[in-house]
Design a protein around this motif. Structure first.
Motif, PDB file in Angstrom:
ATOM      1  N   ASN A 131      23.331  52.705  38.442  1.00 21.57           N
ATOM      2  CA  ASN A 131      22.520  52.433  39.629  1.00 21.57           C
ATOM      3  C   ASN A 131      23.359  51.845  40.753  1.00 21.57           C
ATOM      4  O   ASN A 131      23.195  52.201  41.931  1.00 21.57           O
ATOM      5  N   VAL A 132      24.245  50.911  40.403  1.00 20.36           N
ATOM      6  CA  VAL A 132      25.068  50.244  41.404  1.00 20.36           C
ATOM      7  C   VAL A 132      26.149  51.179  41.927  1.00 20.36           C
ATOM      8  O   VAL A 132      26.477  51.180  43.116  1.00 20.36           O
ATOM      9  N   ILE A 133      26.718  51.985  41.032  1.00 20.70           N
ATOM     10  CA  ILE A 133      27.825  52.873  41.406  1.00 20.70           C
ATOM     11  C   ILE A 133      27.396  53.945  42.396  1.00 20.70           C
ATOM     12  O   ILE A 133      28.122  54.262  43.348  1.00 20.70           O
ATOM     13  N   MET A 134      26.232  54.537  42.185  1.00 20.40           N
ATOM     14  CA  MET A 134      25.865  55.742  42.912  1.00 20.40           C
ATOM     15  C   MET A 134      25.879  55.584  44.434  1.00 20.40           C
ATOM     16  O   MET A 134      26.473  56.412  45.140  1.00 20.40           O
ATOM     17  N   PRO A 135      25.252  54.550  45.021  1.00 16.65           N
ATOM     18  CA  PRO A 135      25.318  54.444  46.485  1.00 16.65           C
ATOM     19  C   PRO A 135      26.743  54.296  46.998  1.00 16.65           C
ATOM     20  O   PRO A 135      27.094  54.856  48.046  1.00 16.65           O
ATOM     21  N   ALA A 136      27.593  53.534  46.268  1.00 13.17           N
ATOM     22  CA  ALA A 136      28.981  53.373  46.705  1.00 13.17           C
ATOM     23  C   ALA A 136      29.735  54.694  46.630  1.00 13.17           C
ATOM     24  O   ALA A 136      30.542  55.014  47.509  1.00 13.17           O
ATOM     25  N   ALA A 137      29.497  55.470  45.573  1.00 14.00           N
ATOM     26  CA  ALA A 137      30.163  56.765  45.440  1.00 14.00           C
ATOM     27  C   ALA A 137      29.727  57.718  46.547  1.00 14.00           C
ATOM     28  O   ALA A 137      30.547  58.440  47.132  1.00 14.00           O
ATOM     29  N   ILE A 138      28.444  57.723  46.863  1.00 14.13           N
ATOM     30  CA  ILE A 138      27.945  58.592  47.930  1.00 14.13           C
ATOM     31  C   ILE A 138      28.514  58.168  49.274  1.00 14.13           C
ATOM     32  O   ILE A 138      28.917  59.001  50.086  1.00 14.13           O
ATOM     33  N   LYS A 139      28.571  56.857  49.511  1.00 16.09           N
ATOM     34  CA  LYS A 139      29.141  56.362  50.762  1.00 16.09           C
ATOM     35  C   LYS A 139      30.606  56.775  50.894  1.00 16.09           C
ATOM     36  O   LYS A 139      31.062  57.176  51.968  1.00 16.09           O
ATOM     37  N   GLY A 140      31.357  56.685  49.791  1.00 10.03           N
ATOM     38  CA  GLY A 140      32.772  56.995  49.850  1.00 10.03           C
ATOM     39  C   GLY A 140      33.079  58.474  49.897  1.00 10.03           C
ATOM     40  O   GLY A 140      34.021  58.900  50.563  1.00 10.03           O
ATOM     41  N   ASP A 141      32.288  59.299  49.214  1.00  8.67           N
ATOM     42  CA  ASP A 141      32.590  60.720  49.082  1.00  8.67           C
ATOM     43  C   ASP A 141      31.847  61.608  50.073  1.00  8.67           C
ATOM     44  O   ASP A 141      32.278  62.737  50.327  1.00  8.67           O
ATOM     45  N   PHE A 142      30.703  61.121  50.603  1.00  5.43           N
ATOM     46  CA  PHE A 142      29.880  61.971  51.470  1.00  5.43           C
ATOM     47  C   PHE A 142      29.437  61.200  52.715  1.00  5.43           C
ATOM     48  O   PHE A 142      28.261  61.204  53.068  1.00  5.43           O
ATOM     49  N   SER A 143      30.406  60.560  53.386  1.00  6.40           N
ATOM     50  CA  SER A 143      30.052  59.747  54.550  1.00  6.40           C
ATOM     51  C   SER A 143      29.416  60.579  55.653  1.00  6.40           C
ATOM     52  O   SER A 143      28.649  60.068  56.462  1.00  6.40           O
ATOM     53  N   GLY A 144      29.727  61.863  55.702  1.00  7.13           N
ATOM     54  CA  GLY A 144      29.146  62.716  56.728  1.00  7.13           C
ATOM     55  C   GLY A 144      27.775  63.253  56.392  1.00  7.13           C
ATOM     56  O   GLY A 144      27.128  63.892  57.224  1.00  7.13           O
ATOM     57  N   HIS A 145      27.319  62.991  55.172  1.00  7.11           N
ATOM     58  CA  HIS A 145      26.023  63.525  54.732  1.00  7.11           C
ATOM     59  C   HIS A 145      25.265  62.484  53.918  1.00  7.11           C
ATOM     60  O   HIS A 145      24.632  62.801  52.910  1.00  7.11           O
ATOM     61  N   VAL A 146      25.318  61.235  54.361  1.00  6.69           N
ATOM     62  CA  VAL A 146      24.700  60.154  53.599  1.00  6.69           C
ATOM     63  C   VAL A 146      23.199  60.351  53.463  1.00  6.69           C
ATOM     64  O   VAL A 146      22.628  60.214  52.382  1.00  6.69           O
ATOM     65  N   GLY A 147      22.517  60.680  54.577  1.00 10.87           N
ATOM     66  CA  GLY A 147      21.066  60.850  54.520  1.00 10.87           C
ATOM     67  C   GLY A 147      20.650  61.928  53.549  1.00 10.87           C
ATOM     68  O   GLY A 147      19.743  61.743  52.738  1.00 10.87           O
ATOM     69  N   LEU A 148      21.321  63.085  53.608  1.00 16.09           N
ATOM     70  CA  LEU A 148      21.001  64.189  52.710  1.00 16.09           C
ATOM     71  C   LEU A 148      21.250  63.799  51.257  1.00 16.09           C
ATOM     72  O   LEU A 148      20.398  64.014  50.386  1.00 16.09           O
ATOM     73  N   MET A 149      22.418  63.215  50.979  1.00 19.33           N
ATOM     74  CA  MET A 149      22.758  62.894  49.600  1.00 19.33           C
ATOM     75  C   MET A 149      21.868  61.789  49.030  1.00 19.33           C
ATOM     76  O   MET A 149      21.490  61.829  47.853  1.00 19.33           O
ATOM     77  N   MET A 150      21.516  60.800  49.841  1.00 21.07           N
ATOM     78  CA  MET A 150      20.627  59.753  49.335  1.00 21.07           C
ATOM     79  C   MET A 150      19.226  60.303  49.090  1.00 21.07           C
ATOM     80  O   MET A 150      18.536  59.883  48.148  1.00 21.07           O
ATOM     81  N   GLY A 151      18.794  61.247  49.927  1.00 18.01           N
ATOM     82  CA  GLY A 151      17.512  61.898  49.665  1.00 18.01           C
ATOM     83  C   GLY A 151      17.542  62.686  48.366  1.00 18.01           C
ATOM     84  O   GLY A 151      16.611  62.618  47.554  1.00 18.01           O
ATOM     85  N   LEU A 152      18.618  63.443  48.150  1.00 17.59           N
ATOM     86  CA  LEU A 152      18.756  64.195  46.901  1.00 17.59           C
ATOM     87  C   LEU A 152      18.886  63.262  45.705  1.00 17.59           C
ATOM     88  O   LEU A 152      18.355  63.538  44.619  1.00 17.59           O
ATOM     89  N   TYR A 153      19.588  62.149  45.892  1.00 15.09           N
ATOM     90  CA  TYR A 153      19.771  61.181  44.808  1.00 15.09           C
ATOM     91  C   TYR A 153      18.435  60.592  44.366  1.00 15.09           C
ATOM     92  O   TYR A 153      18.104  60.591  43.178  1.00 15.09           O
ATOM     93  N   SER A 154      17.646  60.092  45.308  1.00 13.60           N
ATOM     94  CA  SER A 154      16.362  59.497  44.938  1.00 13.60           C
ATOM     95  C   SER A 154      15.411  60.547  44.379  1.00 13.60           C
ATOM     96  O   SER A 154      14.600  60.258  43.487  1.00 13.60           O
ATOM     97  N   THR A 155      15.520  61.790  44.870  1.00 16.64           N
ATOM     98  CA  THR A 155      14.699  62.868  44.315  1.00 16.64           C
ATOM     99  C   THR A 155      15.096  63.165  42.874  1.00 16.64           C
ATOM    100  O   THR A 155      14.242  63.381  42.013  1.00 16.64           O
ATOM    101  N   ALA A 156      16.410  63.171  42.607  1.00 14.09           N
ATOM    102  CA  ALA A 156      16.881  63.410  41.242  1.00 14.09           C
ATOM    103  C   ALA A 156      16.361  62.346  40.279  1.00 14.09           C
ATOM    104  O   ALA A 156      16.017  62.641  39.123  1.00 14.09           O
ATOM    105  N   LEU A 157      16.299  61.087  40.738  1.00  9.41           N
ATOM    106  CA  LEU A 157      15.728  60.029  39.906  1.00  9.41           C
ATOM    107  C   LEU A 157      14.283  60.353  39.533  1.00  9.41           C
ATOM    108  O   LEU A 157      13.885  60.247  38.362  1.00  9.41           O
ATOM    109  N   SER A 158      13.500  60.755  40.530  1.00 12.46           N
ATOM    110  CA  SER A 158      12.086  61.059  40.298  1.00 12.46           C
ATOM    111  C   SER A 158      11.903  62.290  39.423  1.00 12.46           C
ATOM    112  O   SER A 158      11.035  62.322  38.552  1.00 12.46           O
ATOM    113  N   VAL A 159      12.722  63.318  39.660  1.00 13.06           N
ATOM    114  CA  VAL A 159      12.621  64.538  38.856  1.00 13.06           C
ATOM    115  C   VAL A 159      12.939  64.235  37.393  1.00 13.06           C
ATOM    116  O   VAL A 159      12.241  64.695  36.476  1.00 13.06           O
TER     117      VAL A 159
END
Length: 436
Positions: A131-159
């Protein structure tokens, strides 16, 4: 700065580190597959809880620990993540959590209570770290697509949660006479698949190349998200120190993000635990009551997916939080007044409101952090303290129901807590960074 770690120069985008388009796509799939697993180990237990209780002769208090322990572990084990990240790096640590998660789930195959509860602790600890790692990894690896990746991330949790809740009982029939133990153990397979997808990152990432305290990468030229303030070149100095936990604990932005995470999680886990019982007390059959929760979960997925992109463009910035709180509050009021007469209306609003709240609370962790180093520590604080607070939700709501003999006062209490959630969300929604 050029050394064996091959850290990016100040104008290098984190998401482009030594990866081509295919490598970035594989990394995205790996992160989202890992996210898919972060609720399975918990959500799969609920549908067979009565089978576990009958098979082992457990009291209701003891069997409820199987769903309470993971949430508490989400908070308690979040605080060990920075030390582990310093030793392994984000991607290798994430891969290790997938192996640990599979082992924890498989431990439930062991006869008796020891394997069951030990596995539950391992599952909770593994998920807490991831849980703690994921936002940091997204911030570091997908800084240009943070909104999209965080939306997909939270959706993956729900799915993942919805899939585990819906598929566990059919799997119980599929394994035949094996019972609940092999059924739960089957959920180790998705975690192993996630590990396999992450293997390229484990092989090619330096052990210390992507850790939570890594130097910030300048984003003044990237301007990745309109909802996130640009970071000046001066903020990207390679000798920048690790953010102080004590300073974060006093920072108003970090406090607001933490409060939002904790309050929305408390609301979510309280309703996840008790809404089916509320419907059954109102005369609905058990199958229909369970379906209403699944129906809300599907709407929550949709809200989680689109909310970050909408929040990035919406002004004033507090409006998405206000809408999410209003939808959730209206749902609670409807459930208190007439739960079965308009059940689909109430659960539609509840699913949309809670799905949006989850997505916003996770996204603000990233948006309010200037770099991956800060993101990891804000994530640790928000999810560590937030989930410890969330563990009080199911217990508190159940205690209020027992004390009052009904659901009106418990639901009104949740509405009152939404006022605090709105306050936290308004403050977290302001375009400011922590420790600035």
């Amino acid at each position: 700065m050029t050394n064996l770690l091959q850290e990016p120069t100040p104008r290098t985008r984190p998401g482009s580190r030594a990866r081509g388009g295919l490598g970035t796509a594989v990394l995205a799939v790996g992160l989202l597959t890992a996210a898919f697993n972060l609720r399975i180990g918990v959500a799969s237990v609920g549908p067979v809880l009565s089978d576990i209780q009958a098979d082992l002769g457990l009291s209701e208090v003891v069997v409820s620990l199987l769903t309470t322990i993971p949430v508490i572990a989400f908070g308690a084990f979040a605080f060990v993540t920075p030390a582990l990240s310093r030793r392994l790096g984000l991607h290798r640590l994430l891969g290790a959590t997938m192996i640990a998660l599979a082992v924890g789930i498989a431990l439930r195959l062991q006869p008796g209570l020891t394997g069951l509860f030990a596995g539950t602790v391992v599952v909770g600890a593994s998920i807490a770290i991831a849980n703690v790692i994921m936002p940091a990894a997204i911030k570091g690896d997908f800084s240009g697509h943070v909104g999209l990746m965080m939306g997909l991330y939270s959706t993956a949790l729900s799915v993942g949660a919805a899939f585990a809740s819906g598929a566990t009982v059919p799997l119980l029939s599929w394994v035949g006479g094996g019972g609940w133990r092999p059924t739960l153990a089957l959920w180790a397979i998705p975690a192993l698949i996630a590990f396999l997808i992450l293997i390229p990152q484990l092989r090619h990432t330096s052990v210390r190349g992507t850790r939570m305290q890594e130097p910030a990468v300048a984003e003044a030229d990237v301007r990745a998200d309109a909802g996130e303030p640009a970071v000046a070149e001066a903020d990207a100095r390679a000798d920048a120190g690790e953010p102080s936990v004590r300073a974060l604990m006093r920072d108003p932005v970090a406090i607001a993000v933490t409060a939002l995470m904790g309050l929305q999680s408390m609301s979510y886990y309280a309703t996840l635990t008790w809404v089916p019982t509320l419907f059954q007390d109102a005369g609905m059959d058990a199958h229909s009551a369970g379906w209403m929760l699944s129906y809300a979960a599907f709407l929550g997925m949709a809200a989680s997916l689109v909310t970050p992109a909408m929040a990035r463009r919406t002004r004033p910035t507090w409006l998405p939080v206000a809408i999410a709180v209003a939808l959730t509050g209206a749902a609670f009021a409807g459930l208190a007044a007439a739960p079965t007469s308009a059940a689909y209306v109430w659960m539609t609003m509840l699913g949309l409101g809670q799905g949006a709240s989850l997505s916003l609370s996770l996204t603000y962790i990233v948006w309010r952090s200037p770099d991956a180093r800060h993101t990891g520590h804000v994530s640790m604080m928000a999810q560590g303290l937030g989930y410890l607070l969330a563990g009080l939700g199911p217990i508190g709501l159940g205690a209020l129901h027992t004390a009052t003999g009904g659901w009106s006062i418990p639901l009104m209490t949740l509405i009152g807590l939404l006022a605090l959630q709105l306050w936290a969300g308004v403050l977290a929604g302001r375009q400011r960074h922590v420790l600035r």
